[in-house]
Design a protein around this motif. Structure first.
Motif, PDB file in Angstrom:
ATOM      1  N   MET A   1       0.836  -1.162   0.161  1.00  0.00           N
ATOM      2  CA  MET A   1      -0.153  -0.024  -0.069  1.00  0.00           C
ATOM      3  C   MET A   1       0.897   1.518   0.055  1.00  0.00           C
ATOM      4  O   MET A   1       0.561   2.237  -0.606  1.00  0.00           O
ATOM      5  CB  MET A   1      -0.863   0.179   1.187  1.00  0.00           C
ATOM      6  CG  MET A   1      -2.157  -0.953   1.162  1.00  0.00           C
ATOM      7  SD  MET A   1      -3.446  -0.414   2.261  1.00  0.00           S
ATOM      8  CE  MET A   1      -2.548  -0.371   3.762  1.00  0.00           C
ATOM      9  N   GLN A   2       2.127   1.136   0.924  1.00  0.00           N
ATOM     10  CA  GLN A   2       2.808   2.163   0.940  1.00  0.00           C
ATOM     11  C   GLN A   2       3.662   2.573  -0.477  1.00  0.00           C
ATOM     12  O   GLN A   2       3.801   3.591  -0.780  1.00  0.00           O
ATOM     13  CB  GLN A   2       3.873   2.117   1.920  1.00  0.00           C
ATOM     14  CG  GLN A   2       3.226   2.130   3.263  1.00  0.00           C
ATOM     15  CD  GLN A   2       4.146   1.765   4.350  1.00  0.00           C
ATOM     16  OE1 GLN A   2       4.973   0.679   4.358  1.00  0.00           O
ATOM     17  NE2 GLN A   2       4.333   2.795   5.234  1.00  0.00           N
ATOM     18  N   ARG A   3       3.825   1.351  -1.240  1.00  0.00           N
ATOM     19  CA  ARG A   3       4.689   1.474  -2.409  1.00  0.00           C
ATOM     20  C   ARG A   3       4.040   1.820  -3.653  1.00  0.00           C
ATOM     21  O   ARG A   3       4.538   2.659  -4.565  1.00  0.00           O
ATOM     22  CB  ARG A   3       5.637   0.134  -2.765  1.00  0.00           C
ATOM     23  CG  ARG A   3       6.760  -0.109  -1.403  1.00  0.00           C
ATOM     24  CD  ARG A   3       7.300  -1.512  -1.930  1.00  0.00           C
ATOM     25  NE  ARG A   3       7.769  -1.632  -3.161  1.00  0.00           N
ATOM     26  CZ  ARG A   3       8.294  -2.613  -3.798  1.00  0.00           C
ATOM     27  NH1 ARG A   3       8.219  -3.697  -3.289  1.00  0.00           N
ATOM     28  NH2 ARG A   3       8.741  -2.437  -5.009  1.00  0.00           N
ATOM     29  N   PHE A   4       2.913   1.366  -3.613  1.00  0.00           N
ATOM     30  CA  PHE A   4       2.126   1.162  -4.841  1.00  0.00           C
ATOM     31  C   PHE A   4       0.586   1.621  -4.610  1.00  0.00           C
ATOM     32  O   PHE A   4      -0.447   1.006  -4.838  1.00  0.00           O
ATOM     33  CB  PHE A   4       1.975  -0.186  -5.717  1.00  0.00           C
ATOM     34  CG  PHE A   4       3.200  -0.571  -5.970  1.00  0.00           C
ATOM     35  CD1 PHE A   4       4.414  -0.169  -6.829  1.00  0.00           C
ATOM     36  CD2 PHE A   4       3.713  -1.768  -5.221  1.00  0.00           C
ATOM     37  CE1 PHE A   4       5.538  -0.752  -7.065  1.00  0.00           C
ATOM     38  CE2 PHE A   4       5.109  -2.308  -5.336  1.00  0.00           C
ATOM     39  CZ  PHE A   4       5.873  -1.825  -6.310  1.00  0.00           C
ATOM     40  N   PRO A   5       0.390   2.828  -3.896  1.00  0.00           N
ATOM     41  CA  PRO A   5      -0.984   3.482  -3.594  1.00  0.00           C
ATOM     42  C   PRO A   5      -1.865   3.312  -4.832  1.00  0.00           C
ATOM     43  O   PRO A   5      -3.203   3.174  -4.576  1.00  0.00           O
ATOM     44  CB  PRO A   5      -0.779   4.804  -2.830  1.00  0.00           C
ATOM     45  CG  PRO A   5       0.625   5.201  -3.246  1.00  0.00           C
ATOM     46  CD  PRO A   5       1.518   4.130  -3.765  1.00  0.00           C
TER      47      PRO A   5
END
Length: 272
Positions: free
Chosen positions: A57-61
């Motif tokens: 979620m943090q890398r590819f929101p």
């Protein structure tokens, strides 16, 4: 391998020599097939992946809606659920309920509308979230459309997703139709992921699957359904490409309905 020694193929050999399915491989397949976004569902056979999903979620929101999950019978399950929703920012909670590989393969059968479960749904609704339920097929005690109806009616602000279109079976279609009619509600959606694998006997471009989807459209409407592949597990049956485009091969949906099925419905449920 199941605990009883039964062996099955989980990941397609076309995904490479490494027997795993990382996000980077999913993104590669998505890009090749013009898939902008994907939903990451928990399956118990993989083990819980909450921390990995949080990192994604943090890398590819803008590419993934990642789910979280808990075992509702574990110690401090509500405290854990609150952390995922209120501190880590998860929107989607997925419960793999199905007998065998799901929660009812780990616990005795229980009601999906029990006080214990309803407390969880109330928390998800409070946080404007989504709950996805894989309840298996009609032969399993986990298959509880009446409980899903109660959940949807009790929590009208909760988005409820029923996985795999309730796993239709050829010899139980009348019961399947009645269940769809029961769950024709403003806050209930159905994904059609893994239908080619569930039907089992069909071959690309899956005319039997398209007949089932057409029936579901007549009962629910095209705005209640969402496409999905269920990769990597369903992709051992056929290629990601075929699982992506088979709906376009039959005269079941209009162009506008396909746009809803492939994109707009899922965007409304998972990304808005």
């Amino acid at each position: 391998m199941w605990g009883n020694g039964e062996v099955f193929q989980l990941i397609s050999q076309e995904y490479g020599d490494c027997w795993n399915f990382p996000a980077e491989k999913a993104l590669e397949l998505m890009d090749q097939n013009e898939v902008e976004r994907a939903v990451l569902m928990h399956g118990s056979m993989y083990g819980f992946q909450n921390q990995y999903h949080f990192r994604l979620m943090q890398r590819f929101p803008d590419r993934f809606c990642a789910s979280c999950t808990v075992d509702p019978y574990m110690t401090n399950h509500m405290e854990t659920m609150k952390c995922y929703l209120e501190e880590l920012g998860f929107l989607l909670v997925k419960f793999e309920i199905s007998s065998g590989g799901g929660l009812m393969g780990c616990h005795d059968p229980f009601s999906l509308a029990s006080d214990r479960m309803m407390e969880i749904y109330e928390l998800i609704e409070k946080n404007h979230g989504v709950v996805a339920l894989d309840v298996g097929d009609i032969t399993m005690p986990s298959h509880q459309p009446e409980s899903i109806e109660k959940i949807a009616d009790t929590f009208p602000g909760l988005k409820v997703v029923v996985c795999h279109l309730l796993a239709p079976m050829a010899d139980r279609m009348n019961e399947w139709r009645k269940s769809l009619e029961l769950l024709r509600k403003d806050n209930v959606w159905f994904d059609i992921a893994a239908l080619p694998k569930i039907v089992g006997t069909d071959v690309y471009p899956y005319p039997e699957v398209n007949k089932i989807v057409a029936e579901a459209k007549d009962i629910l409407g095209a705005d209640r359904m969402m496409w999905g592949t269920d990769a990597p597990f369903a992709a051992v049956l056929d290629t990601y490409e075929h699982l992506s485009d088979y709906l376009e091969k039959a005269a079941v949906f209009t162009k506008e309905e396909l746009e809803n099925l492939y994109y707009k419905n899922a965007y409304q449920v998972y990304f808005s």
